[in-house]
Design a protein around this motif. Structure first.
Motif, PDB file in Angstrom:
ATOM      1  N   LEU A  27       8.316   0.412   7.744  1.00  0.00           N
ATOM      2  CA  LEU A  27       7.538   1.179   6.767  1.00  0.00           C
ATOM      3  C   LEU A  27       6.270   1.753   7.396  1.00  0.00           C
ATOM      4  O   LEU A  27       5.654   1.110   8.256  1.00  0.00           O
ATOM      5  CB  LEU A  27       7.155   0.265   5.593  1.00  0.00           C
ATOM      6  N   PRO A  28       5.857   2.965   6.925  1.00  0.00           N
ATOM      7  CA  PRO A  28       4.696   3.603   7.546  1.00  0.00           C
ATOM      8  C   PRO A  28       3.432   2.726   7.502  1.00  0.00           C
ATOM      9  O   PRO A  28       2.634   2.747   8.428  1.00  0.00           O
ATOM     10  CB  PRO A  28       4.494   4.882   6.720  1.00  0.00           C
ATOM     11  N   THR A  29       3.296   1.929   6.446  1.00  0.00           N
ATOM     12  CA  THR A  29       2.082   1.099   6.352  1.00  0.00           C
ATOM     13  C   THR A  29       2.208  -0.196   7.153  1.00  0.00           C
ATOM     14  O   THR A  29       1.282  -1.005   7.175  1.00  0.00           O
ATOM     15  CB  THR A  29       1.782   0.740   4.883  1.00  0.00           C
ATOM     16  N   CYS A  30       3.366  -0.400   7.775  1.00  0.00           N
ATOM     17  CA  CYS A  30       3.562  -1.658   8.515  1.00  0.00           C
ATOM     18  C   CYS A  30       3.654  -1.445  10.031  1.00  0.00           C
ATOM     19  O   CYS A  30       3.778  -2.407  10.787  1.00  0.00           O
ATOM     20  CB  CYS A  30       4.819  -2.362   8.024  1.00  0.00           C
ATOM     21  N   VAL A  31       3.621  -0.178  10.464  1.00  0.00           N
ATOM     22  CA  VAL A  31       3.654   0.086  11.907  1.00  0.00           C
ATOM     23  C   VAL A  31       2.211   0.066  12.401  1.00  0.00           C
ATOM     24  O   VAL A  31       1.375   0.812  11.898  1.00  0.00           O
ATOM     25  CB  VAL A  31       4.272   1.465  12.218  1.00  0.00           C
ATOM     26  N   ASP A  68       0.818  -1.231   0.000  1.00  0.00           N
ATOM     27  CA  ASP A  68       0.000   0.000   0.000  1.00  0.00           C
ATOM     28  C   ASP A  68       0.839   1.263   0.000  1.00  0.00           C
ATOM     29  O   ASP A  68       0.465   2.270   0.598  1.00  0.00           O
ATOM     30  CB  ASP A  68      -0.945   0.042   1.228  1.00  0.00           C
ATOM     31  N   LEU A  69       1.992   1.198  -0.644  1.00  0.00           N
ATOM     32  CA  LEU A  69       2.857   2.377  -0.766  1.00  0.00           C
ATOM     33  C   LEU A  69       2.822   2.840  -2.213  1.00  0.00           C
ATOM     34  O   LEU A  69       2.435   2.084  -3.109  1.00  0.00           O
ATOM     35  CB  LEU A  69       4.291   2.003  -0.392  1.00  0.00           C
ATOM     36  N   TRP A  98      11.967  -4.414   7.599  1.00  0.00           N
ATOM     37  CA  TRP A  98      11.371  -3.205   7.008  1.00  0.00           C
ATOM     38  C   TRP A  98       9.843  -3.263   7.080  1.00  0.00           C
ATOM     39  O   TRP A  98       9.169  -2.250   7.229  1.00  0.00           O
ATOM     40  CB  TRP A  98      11.825  -3.097   5.551  1.00  0.00           C
ATOM     41  N   THR A  99       9.305  -4.472   6.948  1.00  0.00           N
ATOM     42  CA  THR A  99       7.843  -4.639   6.953  1.00  0.00           C
ATOM     43  C   THR A  99       7.329  -4.972   8.358  1.00  0.00           C
ATOM     44  O   THR A  99       6.200  -5.452   8.509  1.00  0.00           O
ATOM     45  CB  THR A  99       7.413  -5.755   5.979  1.00  0.00           C
ATOM     46  N   GLY A 100       8.154  -4.739   9.357  1.00  0.00           N
ATOM     47  CA  GLY A 100       7.731  -5.012  10.735  1.00  0.00           C
ATOM     48  C   GLY A 100       7.354  -6.474  10.922  1.00  0.00           C
ATOM     49  O   GLY A 100       6.482  -6.805  11.736  1.00  0.00           O
ATOM     50  N   GLY A 101       7.981  -7.356  10.156  1.00  0.00           N
ATOM     51  CA  GLY A 101       7.724  -8.790  10.295  1.00  0.00           C
ATOM     52  C   GLY A 101       6.585  -9.313   9.431  1.00  0.00           C
ATOM     53  O   GLY A 101       6.307 -10.510   9.430  1.00  0.00           O
ATOM     54  N   LYS A 102       5.918  -8.401   8.687  1.00  0.00           N
ATOM     55  CA  LYS A 102       4.815  -8.870   7.831  1.00  0.00           C
ATOM     56  C   LYS A 102       5.307  -9.859   6.778  1.00  0.00           C
ATOM     57  O   LYS A 102       4.673 -10.860   6.502  1.00  0.00           O
ATOM     58  CB  LYS A 102       4.195  -7.674   7.088  1.00  0.00           C
ATOM     59  N   GLY A 127       1.605   1.607  17.595  1.00  0.00           N
ATOM     60  CA  GLY A 127       3.038   1.929  17.619  1.00  0.00           C
ATOM     61  C   GLY A 127       3.857   0.726  18.047  1.00  0.00           C
ATOM     62  O   GLY A 127       5.072   0.702  17.895  1.00  0.00           O
ATOM     63  N   GLU A 128       3.183  -0.307  18.517  1.00  0.00           N
ATOM     64  CA  GLU A 128       3.884  -1.509  18.958  1.00  0.00           C
ATOM     65  C   GLU A 128       4.546  -2.155  17.736  1.00  0.00           C
ATOM     66  O   GLU A 128       3.928  -2.238  16.677  1.00  0.00           O
ATOM     67  CB  GLU A 128       2.862  -2.481  19.550  1.00  0.00           C
ATOM     68  N   GLY A 129       5.731  -2.609  17.853  1.00  0.00           N
ATOM     69  CA  GLY A 129       6.389  -3.229  16.705  1.00  0.00           C
ATOM     70  C   GLY A 129       7.275  -2.248  15.955  1.00  0.00           C
ATOM     71  O   GLY A 129       8.020  -2.628  15.071  1.00  0.00           O
ATOM     72  N   ALA A 130       7.181  -0.952  16.307  1.00  0.00           N
ATOM     73  CA  ALA A 130       8.087   0.012  15.674  1.00  0.00           C
ATOM     74  C   ALA A 130       9.499  -0.339  16.123  1.00  0.00           C
ATOM     75  O   ALA A 130       9.711  -0.734  17.260  1.00  0.00           O
ATOM     76  CB  ALA A 130       7.726   1.423  16.101  1.00  0.00           C
ATOM     77  N   ARG A 131      10.469  -0.241  15.224  1.00  0.00           N
ATOM     78  CA  ARG A 131      11.841  -0.593  15.588  1.00  0.00           C
ATOM     79  C   ARG A 131      12.725   0.597  15.285  1.00  0.00           C
ATOM     80  O   ARG A 131      12.408   1.435  14.473  1.00  0.00           O
ATOM     81  CB  ARG A 131      12.329  -1.799  14.756  1.00  0.00           C
TER      82      ARG A 131
END
Ligand SMILES: O=C(O)CCC(=O)C(=O)O
Ligand SMILES: [Fe+2]
Length: 338
Positions: free
Chosen positions: A316-320, A193-194, A278-282, A324-328
């Motif tokens: 990535l903004p669409t993956c946080v 979704d970017l 980058w995808t927060g683990g997605k 906010g949990e999971g932000a690295r």
């Protein structure tokens, strides 16, 4: 539970049947990679999203790399490994300040904590990004950016008197993989979704490397030494060309090894730790290994695609998640790869 070390910490592989798990690796047709029709590109991005989130591996067909380039690459790989040990050692990776070059049979250890002193039953030849390997650059006008991490270049090429056409063939293949990777990354952007061009600026001098691999038959009959022990790749993603000898296995969440059997005219793509971060683990950076039990020689050519070494990357903004949990914390690509 199985624990596997990755560049972003220890990964726990679950046991038991996991919903959404995989028992086979999807095959994705890339005919619409460049389609002028956004809906067709989106449909492709949806397939890629499913593969990256559920499996972490997929085959690609109609990928646009001419079969004659792939064939020439494999012939060049076989010719390289057929050189004498002494000749190959002239390109020993320890002689390159970038650790690019030849690594002899059994020269590479997998993670010692996990696998003891057992070495991999494979030999390899590595190259890194150089201007001549990038189809969007010109040797007459472009130079490598400053390289505080000392990761670009340092390639040790056998010259034409040793292996006629080797460098030309390898660089042509490297350029084709690089062009395909940049396009694939645009589809990844859509999948996430970017804006389709979101990643373009991250891959102007991308931290890529490639390697030729040779897995001989087991040295001792009945032995089952791994060619490469279980691991994850650490760049954004890998594009792998394998010959017709099956040996690559991919671990699913139910702890079963799923064979990525060679399929003619396809390449295998897998997500690496960097894209997972980058995808927060997605996107899953899936554990895999190579064990050649066929009694034949096996050759493969992975191309590892990463971002500019000086790029700073955070989730990535669409993956946080909104919480906010999971932000690295942001990381410098070169620091992770060094
Ligand atoms: O040879 C293969 O099939 C895979 C190689 C691999 O996993 C690697 O080089 O990271
Ligand atoms: Fe790998």
């Amino acid at each position: 539970m199985t624990k596997v070390k990755t560049h972003f910490g220890e990964l726990t592989v679950q046991e038991g049947i996991v919903p959404g798990d995989f028992t086979n690796i999807p095959i994705i047709d890339l005919s619409n990679l460049d389609s002028p029709d956004l809906a067709s590109r989106r449909a492709l991005a949806d397939e890629i999203y499913d593969a990256c989130t559920r499996v972490g591996f997929f085959y690609i067909k109609n990928h646009g790399i001419p079969p004659e380039n792939v064939r020439a690459m494999h012939e060049a790989a076989q010719a390289f490994f057929a050189l004498s040990h002494e000749k190959k050692m002239e390109y020993y990776l320890g002689k390159s300040n970038r650790y690019h070059g030849y690594s002899p049979l059994s020269g590479e250890h997998s993670d010692k904590d996990l696998f003891g002193s057992q070495t991999n039953l494979s030999e390899s030849f590595d190259i890194g990004y150089e201007i001549a390997g990038d189809p969007s650059k010109s040797l007459s006008t472009d130079i490598l950016p400053s390289d505080p991490f000392e990761l670009y270049g340092g390639n040790q090429w056998p010259d034409d008197s040793v292996l006629p056409g080797f460098r030309t063939t390898y660089l042509a293949y490297f350029r084709a993989c690089l062009a395909l990777s940049r396009k694939l990354l645009r589809t990844f952007a859509l999948a996430l979704d970017l804006d389709e061009g979101y990643f373009d600026g991250f891959v102007t001098f991308p931290g890529c490397m490639s390697r030729l691999l040779h897995y001989p038959p087991q040295a001792v009959q009945g032995e089952e030494r791994a060619g490469i022990e279980a691991h994850t790749d650490f760049e954004c993603f890998t594009i792998l060309s394998q010959d017709s000898v099956p040996a690559l296995q991919v671990l699913n969440s139910s702890n079963q090894w799923v064979t990525a059997a060679p399929i003619p005219d396809t390449l295998v793509v897998n997500v690496g730790d960097f894209m997972s971060f980058w995808t927060g683990g997605k996107f899953r950076s899936t554990v895999h290994r190579v064990t050649n039990l066929t009694g034949e020689n096996r050759y493969s050519v992975p191309f590892f695609f990463g971002v500019n070494y000086d790029a700073t990357v955070e989730v990535l903004p669409t993956c946080v998640p909104e919480s906010g949990e999971g932000a690295r914390e942001a990381v410098k690509a070169g620091q992770v790869c060094a």
